[in-house]
Design an enzyme around this catalytic site. Structure first.
Site, PDB file in Angstrom:
ATOM      1  N   ASP A 217       0.738  -1.249  -0.129  1.00 34.99           N
ATOM      2  CA  ASP A 217      -0.170  -0.067   0.050  1.00 34.99           C
ATOM      3  C   ASP A 217       0.783   1.155   0.098  1.00 34.99           C
ATOM      4  O   ASP A 217       1.939   1.114  -0.590  1.00 34.99           O
ATOM      5  CB  ASP A 217      -0.941   0.070   1.061  1.00 34.99           C
ATOM      6  CG  ASP A 217      -1.926   0.487   1.169  1.00 34.99           C
ATOM      7  OD1 ASP A 217      -2.286   1.924   0.654  1.00 34.99           O
ATOM      8  OD2 ASP A 217      -3.303   0.065   1.228  1.00 34.99           O
ATOM      9  N   HIS A 240       2.205   1.917  -3.120  1.00 41.63           N
ATOM     10  CA  HIS A 240       1.257   2.811  -3.703  1.00 41.63           C
ATOM     11  C   HIS A 240       1.782   4.470  -3.612  1.00 41.63           C
ATOM     12  O   HIS A 240       1.061   5.290  -4.106  1.00 41.63           O
ATOM     13  CB  HIS A 240      -0.176   2.877  -2.990  1.00 41.63           C
ATOM     14  CG  HIS A 240      -0.764   1.409  -3.379  1.00 41.63           C
ATOM     15  ND1 HIS A 240      -1.766   1.190  -2.868  1.00 41.63           N
ATOM     16  CD2 HIS A 240      -0.384   0.221  -4.058  1.00 41.63           C
ATOM     17  CE1 HIS A 240      -2.601   0.156  -3.252  1.00 41.63           C
ATOM     18  NE2 HIS A 240      -1.444  -0.343  -4.025  1.00 41.63           N
TER      19      HIS A 240
END
Ligand SMILES: *[C@@H]1O[C@H](CO)[C@@H](O)[C@H](O)[C@H]1NC(C)=O
Length: 390
Positions: A217, A240
């Protein structure tokens, strides 16, 4: 060495040791409190008892975890302490083999209300893979834990920590001031859900530098109520990207101000530098943000402001109340995997203001890149590729 010199050295050492015990700089070894370096025995009680002994006496103390592998269930190291503490980890801490033993608190290793702490070295391995598999199949799973967290703390240094395979977030910093995280190595596979690297919220004066993030993430997320954040010399990817937000999930939320992100390499990340807010009414904001000296290597969304974030349709027909202003992008180079290398999807009710772009050059291997420019005001200088918004 001649005899006389030896005598002198011995004498100095003797005097020093008296001095040290009188000013009470002791080392508290977890093994002496019953921790076992066999990778199986639950050492949580030993860790907490060692911490209590060090924290409860005056002076400047070391909590020492020697080489070896120690299994620990959730532990809370709470202050305030009477002493300054060096928490030195030469070993590896591993989670219990069964993820149900991580409990419901949401934390694995938690430092709470601690000031004047250094955490030095160490490997922490939450062994998250079975937990991720449980979440992927959607069956009944426990809530999961963050690996290491600092709450209500100040004057903390974390240096040389390696965090592996967290269940959820690797490191959280919340309601804290003056925290330095450096030389960290954060690792989880790209497909592990919600394994953010570091999440900061409601905190001031946080520095993250010289660190490596490979995760599933955000590498770093700066949440509501964060101020004076300095992020530099970071390698991020997979992951991310570095994100400010999500902001504006509630009406009376604190904003984010004075964030600097510099000297970062993003490799094959979903986003590069992102500001993200819910498409809901809110008094939150993001202001005085600088992204500079950044290399993008095959990033999906290198530069993005996303103010239309609304998973599972929880904000029908609303616009974001979050005001994004004074954001500078400079010296950002590299490659994008999508044509839209720059996406400014700002709020229709609160357009982005004071967006500056200088010396930007982001390309795709074989096509020209473009910009998406919605509700955005600002200016460009130097050479900016892709062009378009200003
Ligand atoms: C912004 O934050 C940095 C540290 O991250 C600090 O040194 C600087 O003084 C802050 N600037 C303002 C105007 O508060």
């Amino acid at each position: 060495m001649d005899k006389e010199l030896l005598m002198k050295v011995a004498c100095i050492c003797f005097v020093l040791s008296i001095f040290q015990s009188s000013c009470n700089a002791a080392s508290y070894n977890v093994v002496r409190f019953g921790a076992r370096a066999d990778g199986r025995t639950d050492s949580s009680k030993a860790f907490v008892n060692t911490w209590r002994a060090a924290c409860g006496s005056f002076g400047s103390h070391t909590v020492y975890i020697p080489r070896g592998t120690y299994m620990t269930k959730p532990v809370v190291f709470s202050g305030p302490c009477r002493s300054r503490i060096m928490f030195r980890i030469d070993g590896t801490l591993v989670a219990p083999p069964n993820y149900w033993d991580m409990g419901n608190s949401g934390f694995w290793i938690l430092f709470s209300k601690v000031t004047r702490l250094t955490v030095h070295g160490g490997v922490i391995d939450a062994r998250g893979s079975k937990f991720w598999a449980c979440r992927r199949t959607g069956s009944r799973c426990p809530p999961g834990v963050r690996s290491i967290s600092f709450l209500w703390s100040s004057n903390v240094v974390v240096r040389g920590l390696k965090s592996l395979y967290s269940e959820l977030i690797h490191v959280t910093v919340s309601n804290s001031n003056n925290i330095l995280l450096e030389n960290m190595n954060i690792i989880a596979p790209s497909r592990s859900p919600n394994t953010d690297g570091v999440i900061i919220q409601s905190s001031t004066g946080i520095t993250i530098r010289n660190s490596l993030f490979k995760t599933g993430d955000d590498c770093i997320a700066v949440g509501p109520g964060s101020k004076n954040i300095w992020i530099e010399k970071i390698a991020c990817g997979p992951g991310h990207g570095i994100s400010i937000g999500s902001l504006g999930n509630s009406l009376n939320e604190a904003g984010v101000q004075n964030v600097t992100v510099s000297n970062v390499v993003f490799s094959k990340t979903q986003n590069g530098v992102r500001i993200k807010s819910w498409a809901r009414d809110s008094k939150s904001y993001a202001t005085n943000v600088e992204f500079r000296n950044i290399l993008m290597k095959a990033v999906d969304n290198p530069i993005i402001i996303d103010q239309i974030y609304c998973p599972s349709n929880r904000c029908p027909r609303e616009t974001s109340g979050v005001q994004v202003s004074n954001v500078r992008y400079s010296n950002i180079k590299g490659t994008s995997t999508t044509m839209e290398a720059v996406k400014f999807q700002c709020s229709a009710s609160n357009p982005c203001r004071g967006i500056q772009m200088r010396n930007i050059r982001i390309k795709t291997p074989n096509r020209a890149t473009t910009s998406i420019c919605q509700n955005v005001h600002g200016w460009a200088s130097g050479s900016v590729v892709p062009r378009g918004c200003f």
